[in-house]
Design a protein around this motif. Structure first.
Motif, PDB file in Angstrom:
ATOM      1  N   UNK A 194       0.826  -1.198   0.000  1.00 28.41           N
ATOM      2  CA  UNK A 194       0.000   0.000   0.000  1.00 28.41           C
ATOM      3  C   UNK A 194       0.863   1.253   0.000  1.00 28.41           C
ATOM      4  N   UNK A 195       1.940   1.244   0.761  1.00 32.66           N
ATOM      5  CA  UNK A 195       2.843   2.381   0.815  1.00 32.66           C
ATOM      6  C   UNK A 195       3.513   2.617  -0.531  1.00 32.66           C
ATOM      7  N   UNK A 196       3.947   1.541  -1.161  1.00 28.61           N
ATOM      8  CA  UNK A 196       4.590   1.670  -2.465  1.00 28.61           C
ATOM      9  C   UNK A 196       3.600   2.186  -3.514  1.00 28.61           C
ATOM     10  N   UNK A 197       2.357   1.684  -3.496  1.00 31.67           N
ATOM     11  CA  UNK A 197       1.372   2.147  -4.473  1.00 31.67           C
ATOM     12  C   UNK A 197       1.021   3.615  -4.221  1.00 31.67           C
ATOM     13  N   UNK A 198       1.000   4.007  -2.983  1.00 36.47           N
ATOM     14  CA  UNK A 198       0.721   5.407  -2.663  1.00 36.47           C
ATOM     15  C   UNK A 198       1.854   6.304  -3.127  1.00 36.47           C
ATOM     16  N   UNK A 199       3.072   5.882  -2.916  1.00 36.20           N
ATOM     17  CA  UNK A 199       4.234   6.684  -3.304  1.00 36.20           C
ATOM     18  C   UNK A 199       4.359   6.772  -4.829  1.00 36.20           C
ATOM     19  N   UNK A 200       3.907   5.788  -5.546  1.00 41.54           N
ATOM     20  CA  UNK A 200       4.023   5.753  -7.004  1.00 41.54           C
ATOM     21  C   UNK A 200       2.875   6.464  -7.722  1.00 41.54           C
ATOM     22  N   UNK A 201       1.845   6.841  -6.990  1.00 43.04           N
ATOM     23  CA  UNK A 201       0.719   7.521  -7.622  1.00 43.04           C
ATOM     24  C   UNK A 201       1.159   8.870  -8.152  1.00 43.04           C
ATOM     25  N   UNK A 202       0.571   9.240  -9.282  1.00 42.27           N
ATOM     26  CA  UNK A 202       0.884  10.532  -9.856  1.00 42.27           C
ATOM     27  C   UNK A 202       0.062  11.602  -9.157  1.00 42.27           C
ATOM     28  N   UNK A 203       0.637  12.796  -9.083  1.00 38.46           N
ATOM     29  CA  UNK A 203      -0.057  13.905  -8.458  1.00 38.46           C
ATOM     30  C   UNK A 203      -1.184  14.354  -9.387  1.00 38.46           C
ATOM     31  N   UNK A 204      -2.329  14.663  -8.843  1.00 35.70           N
ATOM     32  CA  UNK A 204      -3.489  15.050  -9.624  1.00 35.70           C
ATOM     33  C   UNK A 204      -3.489  16.561  -9.774  1.00 35.70           C
ATOM     34  N   UNK A 205      -3.634  17.025 -11.023  1.00 34.36           N
ATOM     35  CA  UNK A 205      -3.732  18.453 -11.283  1.00 34.36           C
ATOM     36  C   UNK A 205      -5.183  18.895 -11.146  1.00 34.36           C
ATOM     37  N   UNK A 206      -5.355  20.063 -10.570  1.00 27.18           N
ATOM     38  CA  UNK A 206      -6.675  20.628 -10.453  1.00 27.18           C
ATOM     39  C   UNK A 206      -6.722  21.843 -11.352  1.00 27.18           C
ATOM     40  N   UNK A 207      -7.727  21.878 -12.212  1.00 28.24           N
ATOM     41  CA  UNK A 207      -7.863  22.973 -13.168  1.00 28.24           C
ATOM     42  C   UNK A 207      -8.591  24.132 -12.506  1.00 28.24           C
TER      43      UNK A 207
END
Length: 127
Positions: free
Chosen positions: A13-26
């Protein structure tokens, strides 16, 4: 579940969280002012409405409590008046009884006195 299995799940879970891309907000330029207020935001108006509703509710409760207290006081006053009227009625009855007894005794005394006087007069007339 063992400790090793739990540690493995946490690691995944930690690895999947760290690998997630940051979400851009328009965000458009008109969405946020320099003061931090959003356009079309009437949160101050909404807060004022909420405040007014709560104020009315709590002030209304205060008035209701006052009205209830006044009603209780009036009920107590009415009970007190009823008690006074009952006491007055009892006193009047007692006075009436006393007056009747006194009049009856007086009438009897006067009646007796008159009878004795008539007897004396009758003896005088005979004699």
């Amino acid at each position: 579940m063992t400790l090793k299995e739990l540690q493995g799940m946490i690691k995944e879970e930690l690895e999947s969280y760290m690998n997630e891309e940051e979400v851009d907000v328009d965000v458009d330029a008109g969405d946020v002012d320099a003061d931090g207020a959003e356009s079309g935001d009437d949160s101050e108006d909404v807060l004022r409405q909420i405040y007014d509703m709560l104020k009315d509710k709590f002030e209304g409760e205060g008035e209701a409590e006052e009205a209830e207290e006044e009603a209780e006081e009036e009920a107590d006053d009415i009970d007190e008046i009823d008690t006074m009227e009952e006491a007055k009625d009892e006193v009047e009855e007692s006075v009436e009884e006393t007056v009747e007894e006194t009049v009856e005794e007086s009438t009897t005394d006067v009646h007796t006195q008159l009878q004795e006087r008539f007897k004396k007069l009758a003896n005088i007339v005979k004699g």
